[in-house]
Design an enzyme around this catalytic site. Structure first.
Site, short mmCIF file in Angstrom:
data_model
loop_
_atom_site.label_atom_id
_atom_site.label_comp_id
_atom_site.label_asym_id
_atom_site.label_seq_id
_atom_site.Cartn_x
_atom_site.Cartn_y
_atom_site.Cartn_z
NE ARG A 317 -3.99 0.14 1.78
CZ ARG A 317 -3.96 1.30 2.40
NH1 ARG A 317 -3.14 1.48 3.41
NH2 ARG A 317 -4.74 2.28 2.03
CB CYS A 346 16.21 -5.04 -5.48
SG CYS A 346 17.17 -6.23 -4.55
CE1 TYR A 375 -9.10 -4.08 -0.97
CE2 TYR A 375 -9.35 -2.45 0.77
CZ TYR A 375 -9.89 -3.23 -0.23
OH TYR A 375 -11.23 -3.16 -0.48
C1 LIG Z 1 -13.26 -3.09 -3.28
C2 LIG Z 1 -14.73 -3.06 -3.32
C3 LIG Z 1 -15.47 -2.88 -2.15
C4 LIG Z 1 -14.84 -2.65 -0.80
O1 LIG Z 1 -14.23 -1.42 -0.70
P1 LIG Z 1 -13.69 -0.93 0.73
O2 LIG Z 1 -13.12 0.39 0.46
O3 LIG Z 1 -12.69 -1.92 1.18
O4 LIG Z 1 -14.88 -0.87 1.63
C5 LIG Z 1 -16.85 -2.93 -2.24
N1 LIG Z 1 -17.47 -3.13 -3.43
C6 LIG Z 1 -16.78 -3.28 -4.58
C7 LIG Z 1 -17.52 -3.50 -5.83
C8 LIG Z 1 -15.40 -3.26 -4.56
O5 LIG Z 1 -14.72 -3.41 -5.71
#
Ligand SMILES: *Cc1c(COP(=O)(O)O)cnc(C)c1O
Length: 429
Positions: A317, A346, A375
């Site tokens: 991230r 690296c 994530y």
């Molecule tokens: C990634 C995603 C989420 C979750 O998003 P957050 O920010 O983790 O709550 C929900 N719906 C869809 C369609 C996504 O792609």
């Protein structure tokens, strides 16, 4: 980290619930991800309670953290799931969810994935284009089935998220059906016998603090629902406002659940539909810590550089989104330093934090990279032939390894040292 009820310091040492982090590092090794079950429960209950009285189901977004034990925990709390691939469907079923618990999102579902979703009897397939709808209709017809469709609307709502890569709800982005095309797509469904319109959906981005973009989006979904109803559609059941609720990574603001609930409540009520939400990060981010040990320290260009045994392959991230994660020395000290905390990979982008004030550390000391439950592990890779870390779930006084640390043999299992050649001129295979 405002919601991280599962972490505290006992005699100065950082602990996850009843388990001091050094005990986990000692027994499981580092780097490893540690998750607090109590934090996940608290986050789930806070959101569910804020929406008390609303006909709502929380469909946890599996991609945020897809560990089977975490899925099982969320299932026990009453969550459904939101998935974005056939692999996540298999995980969800493996963790005990049924098709009726599943919302299937994603911009590029393949025919094979659509078929698996229909076979599992998912609650909705959130369709993102007319081309996907046509494919779904063909796939469902070939199976003698009728697929339940929610149209994922791109509402052209812009949100302030910390990084552009976490915005999804504006025209010209790959996600969803532009709002001005939705009615035409809904009308085109009349000629398709193997799909039925059960809902309207949206997901406008991630790490959204304010309620206003949600309200704006929900209002648009409501208007689209009313429009298709006055067109004669009687099959609507769901209004899905997606995920994206923000957590606090440092001194930034988390989403205000009361403000959010107040904004959504009247719109949900007016729809007469079940409200669906797809929270990912909100439920799991604060629960997680990436626990890592300092390997070396060095001094360069007037800077202190702390090199850890975790790298960007374990937590990408900071490199991918310029994301901020709080970093703390696990054992207490009053002696502070300012340092770059970097991994061994690296790449110059391999860092967890630059110019950070942290407790003075030496080789062998433990650092906690906080709010890494979403994530994190799911985006880990084997870059530099680094085995992915272990995952540990803590529940009160106990802990369990819920993903074993990868070994070298796991990394090369699918590779062939000696190629088994096929002759391309034999066109039959
Ligand atoms: C990634 C995603 C989420 C979750 O998003 P957050 O920010 O983790 O709550 C929900 N719906 C869809 C369609 C996504 O792609």
């Amino acid at each position: 980290m405002a919601g991280a009820v599962g972490y505290h310091r006992t005699n100065g040492t950082l602990a996850c619930e009843g388990v001091p982090l050094p005990a986990i590092a000692e027994r499981v090794g580092t780097p490893c991800y540690v998750y607090s079950a109590a934090t996940i429960k608290a986050q789930y209950n806070a959101l569910a309670n804020a929406l008390a009285g609303v006909d709502v189901r929380l469909h946890y977004s599996v991609k945020a953290n897809s560990n089977l034990a975490i899925l099982s925990l969320l299932r026990s709390l009453g969550a459904g799931v939101d998935i974005v691939s056939g692999g996540e469907l298999q995980r969800a079923l493996h963790a005990g969810f049924t098709g009726a618990d599943v919302v299937f999102s994603g911009v590029g579902k393949t025919p094979a994935e659509l078929e698996a979703a229909i076979r599992a009897g998912v609650k909705t397939i959130n369709v993102e284009s007319i081309a996907e709808l046509e494919t779904l209709n063909v796939v469902a017809e070939s199976m003698g089935a009728v697929a339940p469709v929610a149209l994922r609307v791109n509402p052209d709502v812009s949100v302030e998220t910390p990084h552009p890569y976490t915005r999804t709800g504006e025209h010209g982005m790959k996600f969803g059906i532009p709002d001005d095309q939705v009615l035409d797509v809904a009308r085109s469904m009349r000629a398709m016998r193997s799909v039925t319109l059960v809902g309207m959906a949206a997901h406008i981005g991630s790490q959204i603090v304010r309620a206003a973009p949600y309200a704006e989006t929900a209002q648009q979904l409501l208007e689209l629902c009313n429009a298709v109803r006055s067109d004669g559609v009687t099959t609507l059941r769901y209004m899905d406002i997606g995920g994206g609720l923000a957590v606090s990574y440092g001194d930034d603001e988390p989403a205000d659940l009361q403000e959010f609930a107040e904004a959504i409540r009247p719109i949900a009520a007016a729809s007469g539909l079940q409200l669906l939400m797809e929270p990912g990060r909100y439920l799991v981010a604060d629960a997680g810590t990436l626990l890592t040990r300092v390997v070396y320290r060095k001094h360069s260009g007037g800077k202190e550089i702390v090199i850890t045994d975790a790298g960007m392959n374990d937590l990408i991230r900071p490199a991918l989104y310029e994301a901020y994660h709080a970093i703390e020395r696990v054992e207490p000290t009053d002696d502070r330093i300012v340092a770059d905390v970097v991994g061994p990979v690296c790449e110059s982008g391999d860092f967890f934090g630059l110019d950070r004030e942290i407790g003075n550390v030496a080789a062998g000391d433990l650092l906690a990279v906080r709010s890494a439950g979403a994530y994190g592990y799911v985006m880990a890779s084997n870059y530099n032939t680094r085995p992915r870390p272990a995952e540990v779930l803590v529940d009160g006084p106990r802990y369990a390894v819920v993903t074993a640390r990868e070994q070298y043999q796991d990394l090369v299992r699918l590779e062939h040292l000696t190629p088994t050649w096929s002759d391309a001129s034999c066109a039959s295979d």
